[in-house]
Write a protein that holds these residues in place. Structure first.
Motif, mmCIF file in Angstrom:
data_model
loop_
_atom_site.group_PDB
_atom_site.id
_atom_site.type_symbol
_atom_site.label_atom_id
_atom_site.label_comp_id
_atom_site.label_asym_id
_atom_site.label_seq_id
_atom_site.Cartn_x
_atom_site.Cartn_y
_atom_site.Cartn_z
ATOM 1 N N TYR A 216 0.006 -5.022 -18.150
ATOM 2 C CA TYR A 216 1.375 -4.558 -17.923
ATOM 3 C C TYR A 216 1.674 -3.296 -18.721
ATOM 4 O O TYR A 216 2.425 -2.421 -18.264
ATOM 5 N N ARG A 217 1.073 -3.174 -19.895
ATOM 6 C CA ARG A 217 1.318 -2.026 -20.765
ATOM 7 C C ARG A 217 0.448 -0.817 -20.414
ATOM 8 O O ARG A 217 0.304 0.099 -21.216
ATOM 9 N N GLY A 218 -0.129 -0.802 -19.237
ATOM 10 C CA GLY A 218 -0.880 0.373 -18.812
ATOM 11 C C GLY A 218 -2.363 0.157 -18.682
ATOM 12 O O GLY A 218 -3.102 1.100 -18.357
ATOM 13 N N GLY A 219 -2.827 -1.065 -18.922
ATOM 14 C CA GLY A 219 -4.249 -1.345 -18.761
ATOM 15 C C GLY A 219 -4.618 -1.485 -17.292
ATOM 16 O O GLY A 219 -3.796 -1.312 -16.392
ATOM 17 N N GLU A 220 -5.883 -1.802 -17.048
ATOM 18 C CA GLU A 220 -6.348 -1.972 -15.678
ATOM 19 C C GLU A 220 -5.766 -3.260 -15.096
ATOM 20 O O GLU A 220 -6.020 -4.349 -15.604
ATOM 21 N N SER A 221 -4.983 -3.106 -14.043
ATOM 22 C CA SER A 221 -4.347 -4.255 -13.407
ATOM 23 C C SER A 221 -4.795 -4.347 -11.958
ATOM 24 O O SER A 221 -5.565 -3.513 -11.462
ATOM 25 N N LEU A 222 -4.301 -5.359 -11.265
ATOM 26 C CA LEU A 222 -4.633 -5.529 -9.851
ATOM 27 C C LEU A 222 -4.197 -4.318 -9.037
ATOM 28 O O LEU A 222 -4.804 -3.996 -8.011
ATOM 29 N N VAL A 223 -3.168 -3.621 -9.499
ATOM 30 C CA VAL A 223 -2.703 -2.422 -8.805
ATOM 31 C C VAL A 223 -3.793 -1.359 -8.772
ATOM 32 O O VAL A 223 -3.895 -0.582 -7.813
ATOM 33 N N ASN A 224 -4.635 -1.314 -9.821
ATOM 34 C CA ASN A 224 -5.678 -0.294 -9.920
ATOM 35 C C ASN A 224 -6.982 -0.693 -9.243
ATOM 36 O O ASN A 224 -7.886 0.135 -9.129
ATOM 37 N N ARG A 225 -7.106 -1.938 -8.813
ATOM 38 C CA ARG A 225 -8.370 -2.401 -8.229
ATOM 39 C C ARG A 225 -8.598 -1.693 -6.899
ATOM 40 O O ARG A 225 -7.751 -1.746 -6.000
ATOM 41 N N PRO A 226 -9.745 -1.005 -6.729
ATOM 42 C CA PRO A 226 -9.981 -0.240 -5.495
ATOM 43 C C PRO A 226 -9.900 -1.117 -4.252
ATOM 44 O O PRO A 226 -10.490 -2.194 -4.195
ATOM 45 N N GLY A 227 -9.154 -0.640 -3.277
ATOM 46 C CA GLY A 227 -9.087 -1.303 -1.985
ATOM 47 C C GLY A 227 -8.037 -2.379 -1.854
ATOM 48 O O GLY A 227 -7.664 -2.750 -0.735
ATOM 49 N N VAL A 228 -7.531 -2.912 -2.977
ATOM 50 C CA VAL A 228 -6.612 -4.043 -2.896
ATOM 51 C C VAL A 228 -5.288 -3.633 -2.258
ATOM 52 O O VAL A 228 -4.796 -4.275 -1.324
ATOM 53 N N GLY A 229 -4.704 -2.552 -2.762
ATOM 54 C CA GLY A 229 -3.421 -2.118 -2.227
ATOM 55 C C GLY A 229 -3.496 -1.761 -0.757
ATOM 56 O O GLY A 229 -2.631 -2.148 0.042
ATOM 57 N N LYS A 230 -4.541 -1.037 -0.371
ATOM 58 C CA LYS A 230 -4.694 -0.645 1.035
ATOM 59 C C LYS A 230 -4.861 -1.868 1.923
ATOM 60 O O LYS A 230 -4.329 -1.922 3.039
ATOM 61 N N ALA A 231 -5.592 -2.869 1.428
ATOM 62 C CA ALA A 231 -5.802 -4.078 2.224
ATOM 63 C C ALA A 231 -4.494 -4.835 2.417
ATOM 64 O O ALA A 231 -4.191 -5.304 3.522
ATOM 65 N N PHE A 232 -3.694 -4.967 1.358
ATOM 66 C CA PHE A 232 -2.411 -5.656 1.500
ATOM 67 C C PHE A 232 -1.479 -4.903 2.451
ATOM 68 O O PHE A 232 -0.678 -5.518 3.160
ATOM 69 N N GLU A 233 -1.582 -3.581 2.468
ATOM 70 C CA GLU A 233 -0.751 -2.805 3.388
ATOM 71 C C GLU A 233 -1.108 -3.070 4.847
ATOM 72 O O GLU A 233 -0.275 -2.885 5.739
ATOM 73 N N GLN A 234 -2.342 -3.497 5.105
ATOM 74 C CA GLN A 234 -2.772 -3.777 6.473
ATOM 75 C C GLN A 234 -2.194 -5.087 7.005
ATOM 76 O O GLN A 234 -2.194 -5.325 8.216
ATOM 77 N N LEU A 235 -1.723 -5.956 6.120
ATOM 78 C CA LEU A 235 -1.168 -7.235 6.558
ATOM 79 C C LEU A 235 0.211 -7.012 7.157
ATOM 80 O O LEU A 235 1.050 -6.325 6.575
ATOM 81 N N THR A 236 0.452 -7.602 8.311
ATOM 82 C CA THR A 236 1.707 -7.362 9.023
ATOM 83 C C THR A 236 2.677 -8.538 8.940
ATOM 84 O O THR A 236 3.800 -8.431 9.430
ATOM 85 N N GLU A 237 2.269 -9.648 8.338
ATOM 86 C CA GLU A 237 3.147 -10.816 8.241
ATOM 87 C C GLU A 237 4.337 -10.506 7.332
ATOM 88 O O GLU A 237 4.165 -10.062 6.198
ATOM 89 N N THR A 238 5.546 -10.735 7.830
ATOM 90 C CA THR A 238 6.758 -10.380 7.080
ATOM 91 C C THR A 238 7.349 -11.544 6.292
ATOM 92 O O THR A 238 8.112 -11.322 5.357
ATOM 93 N N ARG A 239 7.023 -12.790 6.657
ATOM 94 C CA ARG A 239 7.565 -13.949 5.941
ATOM 95 C C ARG A 239 6.434 -14.904 5.570
ATOM 96 O O ARG A 239 6.340 -16.024 6.087
#
Length: 575
Positions: A216-239
């Motif tokens: 949380y204080r700036g270390g390597e988090s799930l946000v920085n893991r390559p490919g994770v964010g792009k993969a979640f963006e591909q999901l279209t389920e809204t609920r």
């Protein structure tokens, strides 16, 4: 005395423009990076910026009680009771031993989803691979729970009072965050930390809590893991009811280390490639749907692109019990042979299949069949047709294989070779009959104990059937197609078109099927039994050379309206 001021040479206009653009562009880039990071944090599970990047598994569960009630309405009376018992066991698994309850202490103020992250073990057992927790202990001891705060005032009155009574876990705050220890009935305490007015953490292990604070204080988090964010963006389920992330190689290693009997290394090869999997689970009107995206991390390995599977659901009959289809049999076999992707889970090895074919027919799969099989394919187990009512039914394999031939001349030569083998080696009778204008060659065993047949359908699609009366179900075309089957439509209808193929299982019909030699006994009872699940469909779609999407739907039987779950203090119900 007046001194002459030195003349300042103006920089050329292009340089000024370039500097201005660089300044503005740098500001825009910085703003974009910051905005992008914030957008990813919103796309990812709640509190992703407080989850270390090496998390083995992350599950974000909806806190909407209505969604869980919708899920609980599916199943039989027995499976509903089993599922309710499972929910009760896990609802307060981390909390009950600390005299906390989810409904009283967390639900009134928590955000729309709660995230559980399973992290590497800081002190692994001697008989486990380094840094991996034992699966049965992971969700009890190796978890960090991220709680987004939606109502700060209510959180202060509900959990804040409890934290105010708690002791500090250490004399000084850790990186500006106070660590508190909640005492309860358990031998091991539960540690808590409030990162901000929007986020709180709970964990049974203080080192894991500190690792979450580091992220949380700036270390390597799930946000920085390559490919994770792009993969979640591909999901279209809204609920979604739940969203998840899995580090596939780490999970495979964990399962393999604890499997009994051990899993062969050849079957693990597909899961050792650096790759991840994210997904979303949602409750639908007729059951549960899962949408997942798998991706390869940077490296030499890529997915074969192309989605060419669109014909086979039109070729198979509506009475298909089990079906697997794909866009390119050659590519499928190449993956199967290399142990790639989920073909590694098949009970047979590619070499065993090729050797068995050569021993039985004298033909080489590599030389005689694969060269003309670079097209769409399907394998189906059908519902055997009814025989004469005055004779006992005989076992019937009811199998069909279809391939769109890339070289019809080569395929014809292969079938002619097989005709000769069946006549000379096995003494089968070989004849040709007309089925609605389609010439079909039949191989009939002595005493009519087995019938196999092959022929050509429109569009250079070769078919091969095993079983009495099975060719009549596919040639010249099915009377009613699998694509028109209500369960097939319900389990695959939301998937992209075109795609790379389907898996379909009509479990209700499978449980009632008789006299099919290829069907093993199915589990009837339990949450995964055919008494609760009517059908399952899975569709694969290649998004790019590094991403594959999976859509899975399970049609569930609907039960009675569920009652409220028992409170944590209630006595367990009689079995």
């Amino acid at each position: 005395m007046v001194q002459n001021k030195p003349l300042l040479k103006k920089p050329p206009l292009p340089l000024l423009v370039a500097a201005a653009l660089l300044f503005v562009g740098g500001g825009i880039l910085s703003f974009w990076v910051a905005a992008r990071r914030g957008q990813l944090a919103r796309t990812l599970p709640a509190g992703a910026n407080a989850i270390p990047a090496d998390a083995l598994m992350v599950v974000a569960l909806s806190s909407d009680e209505a969604q869980w009630r919708r899920l609980r309405q599916f199943g039989t009376e027995a499976t509903q009771a089993q599922f309710d018992q499972l929910l009760v066991q896990w609802r307060d698994r981390l909390l009950a031993e600390q005299n906390l309850t989810f409904a009283r202490d967390i639900q009134p103020w928590v955000g729309p989803e709660i995230t559980l992250a399973v992290l590497p073990d800081t002190a692994p057992a001697a008989d486990l691979p380094p840094s991996l927790p034992a699966p049965e202990l992971a969700l009890r001891s190796n978890v960090v729970m991220v709680l987004p705060i939606a109502d700060a005032n209510r959180a202060q009155s509900d959990l804040g009072e409890r934290l105010g009574q708690a002791e500090q876990a250490e004399d000084a705050p850790y990186r500006g965050v106070t660590l508190q220890q909640l005492e309860g009935q358990a031998d091991a305490p539960l540690y808590a930390a409030v990162l901000s007015a929007e986020t709180a953490l709970l964990s049974p292990q203080l080192p894991l809590l500190k690792r979450a604070i580091d992220a949380y204080r700036g270390g390597e988090s799930l946000v920085n893991r390559p490919g994770v964010g792009k993969a979640f963006e591909q999901l279209t389920e809204t609920r979604p009811l739940a969203r998840f992330y899995v580090d596939v190689p780490a999970l495979a290693e964990t399962v393999a280390a604890n499997a009994d009997p051990p899993i062969a290394p050849s079957r693990l090869r597909a899961f050792q490639t650096p790759r991840g999997l994210v997904g979303a689970v949602a409750v639908k009107n007729r059951g549960v749907a899962l949408q997942g995206v798998s991706w390869l991390e940077p490296g030499a390995q890529t997915f074969a692109t192309g989605n060419q599977a669109d014909q086979m659901p039109q070729r198979l009959p509506t009475g298909t019990l089990l079906a697997v289809s794909g866009g390119d049999f050659q590519q499928f076999w190449e993956d199967f042979q290399a142990g790639e992707q989920f073909s590694a889970l098949f009970p047979l090895q590619a070499d065993e299949v090729a050797l068995g074919l050569q021993s039985a027919t004298g033909l080489s799969l590599e030389e005689n069949l694969l060269p003309w099989m670079a097209g769409e394919f399907a394998v189906g187990v059908l519902s055997p047709p009814a025989g004469p009512s005055d004779t006992p039914p005989l076992p019937n394999p009811a199998l069909v294989l279809m391939v769109k031939a890339s070289d019809r001349e080569a395929a014809t030569a292969t079938f002619e070779q097989l005709d000769a083998v069946m006549t000379s080696r096995y003494r089968f009778a070989v004849d040709t009959v007309d089925m609605g204008g389609v010439p079909v060659t039949r191989w009939t065993a002595p005493f009519d104990s087995l019938v196999m047949a092959y022929g050509w359908l429109e569009g250079d699609v070769a078919f091969f059937t095993v079983g009495q009366g099975i060719a009549d179900l596919v040639a010249p075309s099915p009377g009613r197609r699998l694509a028109e089957n209500n369960l097939f439509q319900a389990t695959t209808g939301e998937a992209p078109r075109p795609n790379n193929g389907h898996f379909f299982a009509n479990l209700e019909a499978l449980s009632e099927a008789e006299n099919n030699l290829l069907l093993p006994p199915l589990p009837q009872e339990g949450l995964l039994g055919s008494e609760a699940i009517e059908a399952i469909g899975v569709t694969a779609t290649v998004l790019s050379d590094r991403q594959v999407r999976y859509d899975m739907t399970a049609i569930l039987k609907r039960g009675d309206r569920p009652a409220d779950l028992p409170s944590p203090d209630a006595d367990p119900a009689e079995p």
